[in-house]
Design an enzyme around this catalytic site. Structure first.
Site, short mmCIF file in Angstrom:
data_model
loop_
_atom_site.label_atom_id
_atom_site.label_comp_id
_atom_site.label_asym_id
_atom_site.label_seq_id
_atom_site.Cartn_x
_atom_site.Cartn_y
_atom_site.Cartn_z
CB ALA A 275 -1.07 0.22 1.14
CG HIS A 279 1.43 7.95 -2.89
ND1 HIS A 279 1.97 9.08 -3.00
CD2 HIS A 279 2.10 7.37 -4.03
CE1 HIS A 279 2.78 9.30 -3.76
NE2 HIS A 279 3.19 8.03 -4.39
CE LYS A 280 -4.73 2.22 -3.11
NZ LYS A 280 -5.36 0.73 -3.55
CG LEU A 281 0.52 2.33 5.30
CD1 LEU A 281 -0.81 2.31 5.94
CD2 LEU A 281 0.98 0.85 5.10
#
Length: 309
Positions: A275, A279-281
């Site tokens: 992730a 860029h989700k984390l």
């Protein structure tokens, strides 16, 4: 290089869940160590006043007694918003309005169950009259009442409105309504509940405003300094939480509980580190993945949080 030494778990009569989890931590034992880390991280996330906490989960858990654990999490203030599936709405409503689910076995004769109008969900048995037929009755009885006031509703608003008619303390929808926790359900039409909404829409004109919920999620991500998530299982629930958080460089805290594997490239099996590339984390996010059955793991995490948060 130096590393902590493995210590043997000491079994003590009358010990608390916190004691057991701390023993798991010192043991270094595979997923026991990861579970301890998940418990600690969950408490840290809850206690961080700058952090908005998402909970996502799949429908299967709501068909079991874990439904009551999730309701307790909401009541205790451990989560700020829920993202789940249409099936979770089905099971919660059915059980809240008297539908009885039963304990069976994984290896039962499904042909015989079908002949007796019984659905099997793993080892949970759901009689036909306690699911689809009951949900149809619930929607028919209460939707028309709701539509007297509003004809354009977001899925989260619609679910909240149904919460007004529930009196079951173990209902997720009831506790969410009672504690002002929104339930976002991006796949709401993929359910018995959604099917019956469709049928009624053929004679009663109303609309579901999906974009309104999307805006709310984006507003949350931009409003709060930090966001965190406890993500149980995969699919649309997991993806929806991760997706909206990418617009502010990702989650600050992330806990995955899953049985899915990574090698097939599925989102459900993807690790937190994957992730990061989306860029989700955040690069410096605090994260952990626990492989195992959430029906065992989640109660331990909630007990630990109640003793430490």
């Amino acid at each position: 290089m130096t590393f902590p030494q493995v210590k043997d778990i000491e079994i003590t009569k009358g010990a608390t869940i916190s004691y057991l989890i701390n023993e798991f931590d010192k043991s270094g034992a595979f997923m026991a160590k990861h579970l301890a880390r998940a418990c600690q991280l969950f408490v840290e996330m809850i206690k961080d006043e700058e952090c908005f906490v998402f909970l996502s989960f799949t429908a299967n858990l709501v068909a079991t007694g874990i439904r009551g654990v999730i309701a307790k999490m909401i009541k205790e203030g451990f989560v700020d918003a829920i993202v789940t599936t249409g099936g979770a709405i089905d099971h919660d409503l059915a059980r809240a309005f008297g539908g009885k689910y039963y304990i069976g076995e994984f290896d039962m004769d499904d042909k015989s169950l079908r002949e007796n109008d019984i659905h099997r969900l793993g080892n949970i048995l759901i009689p036909l009259e306690n699911y689809g037929l009951l949900i149809e009755k619930i929607v028919r009885n209460y939707l028309l009442e709701i539509l007297k006031e509003k004809r354009n509703l977001s899925p989260s608003t619609l679910i909240k409105e149904f919460g007004k008619f529930i009196k079951d303390e173990n209902s997720i929808i009831y506790q969410a309504y009672n504690n002002n926790v929104p339930i976002y359900c991006p796949g709401i039409v993929d359910s018995a509940f959604g099917t019956h909404l469709f049928f009624i829409s053929q004679r009663e004109k109303f609309s579901l405003d999906l974009f309104s919920d999307m805006k709310e999620l984006l507003d949350i991500v931009y409003t709060y300094k930090k966001t965190g998530a406890l993500i149980i299982g995969g699919g649309i629930s997991k993806h929806h939480v991760l997706w909206w958080n990418q617009f502010k460089e990702g989650l600050d805290y992330c806990i995955y509980v899953t049985t899915a594997v990574e090698y097939d490239g599925s989102l459900s099996g993807a690790h937190p580190k994957e992730a990061i590339s989306w860029h989700k984390l955040k690069i410096d996010a605090k994260d952990v993945i626990v492989y195992g059955d959430a029906s065992i793991i989640l109660p331990l995490m909630v007990f630990y949080a109640m003793e430490n948060a």
